[in-house]
Scaffold this active site. Structure first.
Site, PDB file in Angstrom:
ATOM      1  N   SER A  42       1.031  -1.116  -0.032  1.00 46.69           N
ATOM      2  CA  SER A  42      -0.134   0.138   0.153  1.00 46.69           C
ATOM      3  C   SER A  42       0.879   0.850  -0.334  1.00 46.69           C
ATOM      4  O   SER A  42       1.981   1.255  -0.510  1.00 46.69           O
ATOM      5  CB  SER A  42      -0.920   0.108   1.243  1.00 46.69           C
ATOM      6  OG  SER A  42      -2.121   0.762   1.029  1.00 46.69           O
ATOM      7  N   ASP A 156      -5.866  -3.539  -2.140  1.00 46.33           N
ATOM      8  CA  ASP A 156      -5.102  -3.407  -1.312  1.00 46.33           C
ATOM      9  C   ASP A 156      -4.455  -4.600  -0.580  1.00 46.33           C
ATOM     10  O   ASP A 156      -5.025  -5.647  -0.168  1.00 46.33           O
ATOM     11  CB  ASP A 156      -6.010  -2.610  -0.412  1.00 46.33           C
ATOM     12  CG  ASP A 156      -4.205  -1.656   0.479  1.00 46.33           C
ATOM     13  OD1 ASP A 156      -3.643  -1.288   0.268  1.00 46.33           O
ATOM     14  OD2 ASP A 156      -5.216  -2.169   2.180  1.00 46.33           O
TER      15      ASP A 156
END
Length: 259
Positions: A42, A156
């Protein structure tokens, strides 16, 4: 003479709290700590990739310190399908700094973690277009649309690998420094949460336990005190960077022992 081990750096997920990675990199640079491999999840993928391409932590700090609401709002492109944002403007913002960089162009090898939305698997990206990999790793469900890569719908990386340490060992790292953005999580306390805060807090709780599970495999763990910074507070960069510097400085003796 004993051979110096290869050093791997794992940069964890945590949205705006991840700006503290810049502070950690500043300390490593200032003390000439060699980094041979990087893994990122991320926001850790964003900072890690930018550093892998430029080796210029000062440039990243300058960008963060000059950011304002005008820039923040210019990156928003609302969507009505699969996520609140398309992410195209953010991709262009990243592209402006990385250009057409491919994984093979990097000064430091990096592996980027994303999550397969259909299987839950952690997918480690290490080939192809760097911007695509970064966007996949940052695609927070409901906020961003999933990224289609290699026949997969990727979201993510923090949902499955918020602290991607194991992959560094596979890359050849003998010693690992890991930056856990969730270790300070429970300093944030509230009596009442809004609906949005409740959803965000729930995701953070899951990520906290995943990161805690994997953190034990690090040789040195850096834990910035960023628990009071919410995920969207990217304009709080100076505070996050300072927290990263402080945390890295605290464990610097242990880092130096690695080399």
């Amino acid at each position: 003479m004993k051979k110096q081990p290869k050093i791997g750096l794992a940069l964890g997920s945590g949205a705006a709290r991840g700006l503290s990675h810049i502070g950690v990199l500043k300390v490593l640079e200032r003390n000439s700590i060699p980094i041979d491999y990087i893994s990122g999840s991320s926001i850790g993928a964003v900072i890690g990739a930018l550093y892998s391409v430029t080796r210029n932590v000062g440039q990243m700090e300058k960008i963060v310190n000059s950011a304002d609401w005008k820039l923040f709002l210019s990156l928003l492109d609302p969507s009505l399908s699969q996520g609140l944002l398309r992410g195209k403007k953010i991709r262009k913002f990243i592209f402006d700094f990385l250009g057409t960089a491919d994984f093979k162009d990097l000064k430091i090898p990096i592996v980027i973690a994303a999550t397969d939305l259909n299987t839950g698997e952690t997918i480690y990206l290490e080939n192809g277009d760097l911007c695509d990999a970064i966007m996949a790793s940052c695609a927070i469900p409901l906020i961003f649309q999933p990224i289609k890569l290699g026949g997969r719908a990727l979201v993510d990386g923090g949902l499955s690998a918020p602290l991607p340490i194991k992959v560094l060992k596979n890359m050849g790292a003998g010693k690992i420094i890991a930056v856990n953005l969730d270790g300070d999580f429970f300093t944030r306390r509230k009596e009442k949460f809004s609906v949005g805060e409740l959803a965000w807090q729930s995701i953070n709780l899951l990520r906290y336990h995943l990161a805690e599970r994997d953190a034990v495999e690090a040789d040195v763990l850096v834990v910035p005190e960023v628990g009071d910074i919410w995920g969207h507070e990217f304009l709080n960069g100076k505070k996050a960077i300072a927290a990263g510097e402080k945390a890295a400085q605290k464990v610097l003796p242990g880092i130096k022992k690695l080399i």
